[in-house]
Design an enzyme around this catalytic site. Sequence first.
Site, PDB file in Angstrom:
ATOM      1  N   HIS A   1     -39.912-103.341   9.781  1.00 28.05           N
ATOM      2  CA  HIS A   1     -41.239-103.972   9.521  1.00 28.05           C
ATOM      3  C   HIS A   1     -41.874-104.159  10.820  1.00 28.05           C
ATOM      4  O   HIS A   1     -41.136-104.515  11.617  1.00 28.05           O
ATOM      5  CB  HIS A   1     -41.228-105.045   8.713  1.00 28.05           C
TER       6      HIS A   1
ATOM      7  N   ASP B   1     -40.841-107.534  12.287  1.00 35.76           N
ATOM      8  CA  ASP B   1     -39.581-107.634  12.579  1.00 35.76           C
ATOM      9  C   ASP B   1     -39.287-107.522  14.182  1.00 35.76           C
ATOM     10  O   ASP B   1     -38.345-107.937  14.918  1.00 35.76           O
ATOM     11  CB  ASP B   1     -38.693-106.531  12.018  1.00 35.76           C
TER      12      ASP B   1
ATOM     13  N   GLU C   1     -42.181 -98.550  -2.711  1.00 35.86           N
ATOM     14  CA  GLU C   1     -40.708 -99.247  -3.087  1.00 35.86           C
ATOM     15  C   GLU C   1     -40.909 -99.945  -4.178  1.00 35.86           C
ATOM     16  O   GLU C   1     -41.562-101.119  -4.235  1.00 35.86           O
ATOM     17  CB  GLU C   1     -40.177 -99.900  -1.996  1.00 35.86           C
TER      18      GLU C   1
ATOM     19  N   ASP D   1     -32.899 -97.343  -0.626  1.00 34.88           N
ATOM     20  CA  ASP D   1     -32.289 -98.576   0.154  1.00 34.88           C
ATOM     21  C   ASP D   1     -30.962 -98.990  -0.665  1.00 34.88           C
ATOM     22  O   ASP D   1     -31.226 -99.239  -1.861  1.00 34.88           O
ATOM     23  CB  ASP D   1     -33.519 -99.796  -0.089  1.00 34.88           C
TER      24      ASP D   1
END
Length: 434
Positions: free
Chosen positions: A99, A102, A230, A294
């Site tokens: 991200h 991050d 997602e 994921d």
Amino acid sequence: MTVFDHLPYVRFGGPDATDPLALRYYDKDLTVLGRRMEDWLRPSVAYWHSFVASGLDPFGSPTHERPWFQGEPLAAALMKADAAFAFMERLGLPFFCFHDRDVAPEGDSARQSKALLDRVLERIEGQMQRTGIRLLWGTANLFSHPRYMAGAATNPDPAVFAFAAAQVKHALEATHRLGGRNYVLWGGREGYDTLLNTDLAREDAQLGRFMNLVVEHKHRIGFTGTILIEPKPMEPTKHQYDRDVATVYGFLVRHKLLGEVKLNIEANHATLAGHSFEHEIATAASLGVLGSVDINRGDPQNGWDTDQFPNNAQDLSLPMLEVVRAGGLGDGGFNFDAKIRRQSIDVEDLLHAHVGGVDTMARALLIAERIVLDGRLDAARAERYAGWDGGLGQRILAGTESLQTLAEHAENAAPPAPRSGRQEALENWVARLS
């Protein structure tokens, strides 16, 4: 120097290896069903869980000590980037995901946040060139800052929508700049906590417009990767609009996004939605929207998103079988959206977690290979539907039969006899091959 420099480089040791950090099943160059194991799995390290998670939980302060958790924010972010690539280099996996928040700290304005991210991306570009590690996908964090407490695209304030659009624009451009193969949108707060203050039709329209803006910008900048959504049913909101694969598919059709957007499916999100992991993968594959995965697991005793590393190859073999049946993930991959536990405070724990996770995936792939090569599962399924390959079944599907002609057929034929689905026999076959 980084906190990971003392860690060993992970090597393949085979099933009989005694080193706890040796890979026993993940041999990246092993040919599995005509393709290298690494090309099937395309494993990725999640920047957020691996290098941002602190062990914090709702009942206690952080337990993981990392030097970049303090100090001047930009300097800390640069230190974190160097440490992240030192770790990933030792692990030896080909991809990572991130991200925007991050990687770099939030600034006092959208302009400053953009500049901070660009500065850290320079360091990351250099590390990518040095190590050969590639970007599987990037994304923007549209859920942590208080401005997004009522959603980003679905926020009742259009100024927040605009801020989110600016953030996604830059994150998409950053992903393109780094050669990322996908861009993911997770609607962490695109949902509602109560219908008392929610206009469902309005928020659906806002979200659809936002997604179309992302696709339009993708083509404008020449990004050739895949845009992914997602699914997750709830948490942090009571109900999220991207609940599961089928729900997102309907959204894509409704907003004319089919063919432009695919899905990134998470194991723990699938189970929170009341589905099995393999169900969500099979559904996405059948609808032509399977993009990436994921990989993690939940805890059956905790009804929330625990994001644990996978450690049961038999459980993972059926989801892996669906990936194999789909022909793989293309430009997608298996991203370790998983974090070490609050009590796992040593940096070595992070390496153990990834080694175990990638070995679990490799074992699951080898089980899926045995199931495919054995052939009995596919044969049993083909036999079950064999009637649809014959005259009556083909005429029904071709649209040449009507209710009238089908009624005449039923009245003139012997009643069909029930046939066993043989579920227990099939389950035994799969268990014995595992």
